[in-house]
Design an enzyme around this catalytic site. Structure first.
Site, PDB file in Angstrom:
ATOM      1  N   ASN A   9     137.105  18.545 -24.922  1.00  0.00           N
ATOM      2  CA  ASN A   9     137.186  18.500 -23.461  1.00  0.00           C
ATOM      3  C   ASN A   9     138.500  17.817 -23.094  1.00  0.00           C
ATOM      4  O   ASN A   9     138.637  16.610 -23.254  1.00  0.00           O
ATOM      5  CB  ASN A   9     135.968  17.714 -22.936  1.00  0.00           C
ATOM      6  CG  ASN A   9     136.051  17.440 -21.453  1.00  0.00           C
ATOM      7  OD1 ASN A   9     136.880  18.006 -20.740  1.00  0.00           O
ATOM      8  ND2 ASN A   9     135.176  16.565 -20.979  1.00  0.00           N
ATOM      9  N   LYS A  11     139.751  17.361 -20.240  1.00  0.00           N
ATOM     10  CA  LYS A  11     139.693  16.666 -18.933  1.00  0.00           C
ATOM     11  C   LYS A  11     140.942  16.997 -18.104  1.00  0.00           C
ATOM     12  O   LYS A  11     141.502  18.069 -18.256  1.00  0.00           O
ATOM     13  CB  LYS A  11     139.516  15.164 -19.152  1.00  0.00           C
ATOM     14  CG  LYS A  11     138.328  14.870 -20.076  1.00  0.00           C
ATOM     15  CD  LYS A  11     137.891  13.438 -20.085  1.00  0.00           C
ATOM     16  CE  LYS A  11     136.679  13.306 -21.009  1.00  0.00           C
ATOM     17  NZ  LYS A  11     136.076  11.970 -20.988  1.00  0.00           N
ATOM     18  N   HIS A  96     129.054  17.343 -16.550  1.00  0.00           N
ATOM     19  CA  HIS A  96     129.684  16.225 -17.266  1.00  0.00           C
ATOM     20  C   HIS A  96     129.475  14.942 -16.462  1.00  0.00           C
ATOM     21  O   HIS A  96     129.476  14.969 -15.222  1.00  0.00           O
ATOM     22  CB  HIS A  96     131.176  16.502 -17.467  1.00  0.00           C
ATOM     23  CG  HIS A  96     131.806  15.501 -18.381  1.00  0.00           C
ATOM     24  ND1 HIS A  96     132.234  14.271 -17.941  1.00  0.00           N
ATOM     25  CD2 HIS A  96     132.058  15.542 -19.714  1.00  0.00           C
ATOM     26  CE1 HIS A  96     132.722  13.590 -18.975  1.00  0.00           C
ATOM     27  NE2 HIS A  96     132.623  14.343 -20.059  1.00  0.00           N
ATOM     28  N   GLU A  98     131.360  12.611 -15.707  1.00  0.00           N
ATOM     29  CA  GLU A  98     132.423  12.307 -14.738  1.00  0.00           C
ATOM     30  C   GLU A  98     132.234  13.111 -13.453  1.00  0.00           C
ATOM     31  O   GLU A  98     132.558  12.650 -12.368  1.00  0.00           O
ATOM     32  CB  GLU A  98     133.800  12.554 -15.376  1.00  0.00           C
ATOM     33  CG  GLU A  98     134.132  11.446 -16.379  1.00  0.00           C
ATOM     34  CD  GLU A  98     135.039  11.850 -17.522  1.00  0.00           C
ATOM     35  OE1 GLU A  98     135.687  12.906 -17.445  1.00  0.00           O
ATOM     36  OE2 GLU A  98     135.083  11.097 -18.516  1.00  0.00           O
ATOM     37  N   GLU A 168     125.753  12.812 -23.982  1.00  0.00           N
ATOM     38  CA  GLU A 168     126.900  11.913 -23.893  1.00  0.00           C
ATOM     39  C   GLU A 168     126.501  10.639 -23.169  1.00  0.00           C
ATOM     40  O   GLU A 168     126.491  10.602 -21.927  1.00  0.00           O
ATOM     41  CB  GLU A 168     128.043  12.586 -23.130  1.00  0.00           C
ATOM     42  CG  GLU A 168     128.532  13.862 -23.772  1.00  0.00           C
ATOM     43  CD  GLU A 168     129.952  14.181 -23.337  1.00  0.00           C
ATOM     44  OE1 GLU A 168     130.837  14.196 -24.189  1.00  0.00           O
ATOM     45  OE2 GLU A 168     130.165  14.390 -22.130  1.00  0.00           O
ATOM     46  N   GLY A 174     134.936   7.413 -23.665  1.00  0.00           N
ATOM     47  CA  GLY A 174     136.260   6.845 -23.430  1.00  0.00           C
ATOM     48  C   GLY A 174     136.326   5.334 -23.631  1.00  0.00           C
ATOM     49  O   GLY A 174     137.311   4.706 -23.275  1.00  0.00           O
ATOM     50  N   SER A 214     133.415   8.973 -27.611  1.00  0.00           N
ATOM     51  CA  SER A 214     134.292   8.314 -28.581  1.00  0.00           C
ATOM     52  C   SER A 214     134.163   8.878 -30.001  1.00  0.00           C
ATOM     53  O   SER A 214     134.204   8.139 -30.983  1.00  0.00           O
ATOM     54  CB  SER A 214     134.064   6.802 -28.577  1.00  0.00           C
ATOM     55  OG  SER A 214     134.350   6.264 -27.292  1.00  0.00           O
TER      56      SER A 214
HETATM   57  P1  PGA Z   1     135.609  10.685 -25.252  1.00  0.00           P
HETATM   58  O1  PGA Z   1     135.038  11.672 -24.117  1.00  0.00           O
HETATM   59  O2  PGA Z   1     135.537  11.427 -26.549  1.00  0.00           O
HETATM   60  O3  PGA Z   1     137.011  10.381 -24.824  1.00  0.00           O
HETATM   61  O4  PGA Z   1     134.739   9.474 -25.250  1.00  0.00           O
HETATM   62  C1  PGA Z   1     133.925  12.486 -24.353  1.00  0.00           C
HETATM   63  C2  PGA Z   1     133.623  13.327 -23.137  1.00  0.00           C
HETATM   64  O5  PGA Z   1     133.744  12.824 -22.012  1.00  0.00           O
HETATM   65  O6  PGA Z   1     133.271  14.515 -23.256  1.00  0.00           O
END
Ligand code: PGA
Length: 251
Positions: A9, A11, A96, A98, A168, A174, A214
């Protein structure tokens, strides 16, 4: 059995040139990865070009979101599932954390987006996951179950062939703080049980459940040996072709 999915992803990162560069760098690095499906999700503006440049490769392309609306219309700023299909993508990430956190996306919207994907032949990667407060107060399973049943409302057993679940935990996204393989496995098992209640045993056994939060080349192996982890959704570590290839080629 369930073929693993390793999805990146991207983003809101990468201008068009950078997106193409990363996609082309990734192509030879994962060309022999027959053990899993490889998916990358660039921003909308790079979607068509990346799809074109990856044609004929084993890398599939996802959008990071789609409209709840299936009919073209007066929806400024929205992109419909058939527009995504039209430029060559095969997957869409829906719900997601976010999107839920910053854009107020609710389970009803996630459900409509998943349905829009299914209606246009796309695979939806449906994201669920609890935040830290929810985990610490012991509500993690309830939260995930509610998200899951909301997102999958009205879907049939055959619809489920084009649904991938991504667990997730928000506290692991992140932050560098991955869920331990045991924590992830426990929730994945719970999700599979919930799928069984919602859609029956066969669907539960066939649905791929990805872990996200992560994920890095250093921790992918420990996650992938867990019986209910069928792949990963990778954010930060997917931005670099070498690092993402290190995750894809975990075997
Ligand atoms: P990350 O993000 O691997 O940077 O923790 C995962 C995601 O948001 O899909």
């Amino acid at each position: 059995m369930r073929k693993p999915v390793i999805a990146g992803n991207w983003k809101m990162y990468k201008l068009l040139g950078e997106a193409v560069e990363t996609a082309l760098a990734l192509k030879p690095l994962v060309a022999n990865a027959n053990h899993c499906e490889v998916v990358i999700a660039p921003v909308f503006t790079a979607l068509k070009t990346v799809c074109d440049r990856l044609e004929g490769s084993n890398i599939k392309v996802a959008a990071q979101n789609c409209s709840t609306e299936q009919r073209h219309g007066a929806q400024t700023g929205e992109v419909s599932a058939d527009m995504i299909k039209d430029v060559g993508a095969s997957h869409v990430i829906v719900g997601h954390s976010e999107r839920r956190q910053f854009y107020g996306e609710r389970d009803e919207a996630v459900n409509l987006k998943a349905i829009a994907c299914l209606n246009f032949g796309l695979t939806a990667i449906v994201c669920v996951g609890e935040n830290l407060a929810e985990r610490e107060s012991g509500r993690d399973e309830t939260v995930v179950e509610t998200q899951l049943s909301g997102a999958l409302e009205g879907l049939t057993v055959s619809d489920m062939e084009r649904i991938i679940i991504a667990y997730e935990p928000v506290w692991a996204i992140g932050t560098g703080q991955t869920a331990t393989p045991e924590q992830a496995q426990a929730m994945h098992r719970y999700i599979r049980r919930t799928l069984e209640n919602l859609q029956g045993k066969t669907v539960a056994e066939q649905t791929r459940i990805l872990y996200g939060g992560s994920v890095k080349p250093e921790n992918i192996k420990g996650l992938m040996v867990q019986p209910d982890i069928d792949g990963t959704l990778v954010g930060g570590a997917s931005l670099d072709a070498e690092s993402f290839a290190g995750i894809v080629n975990y075997k």
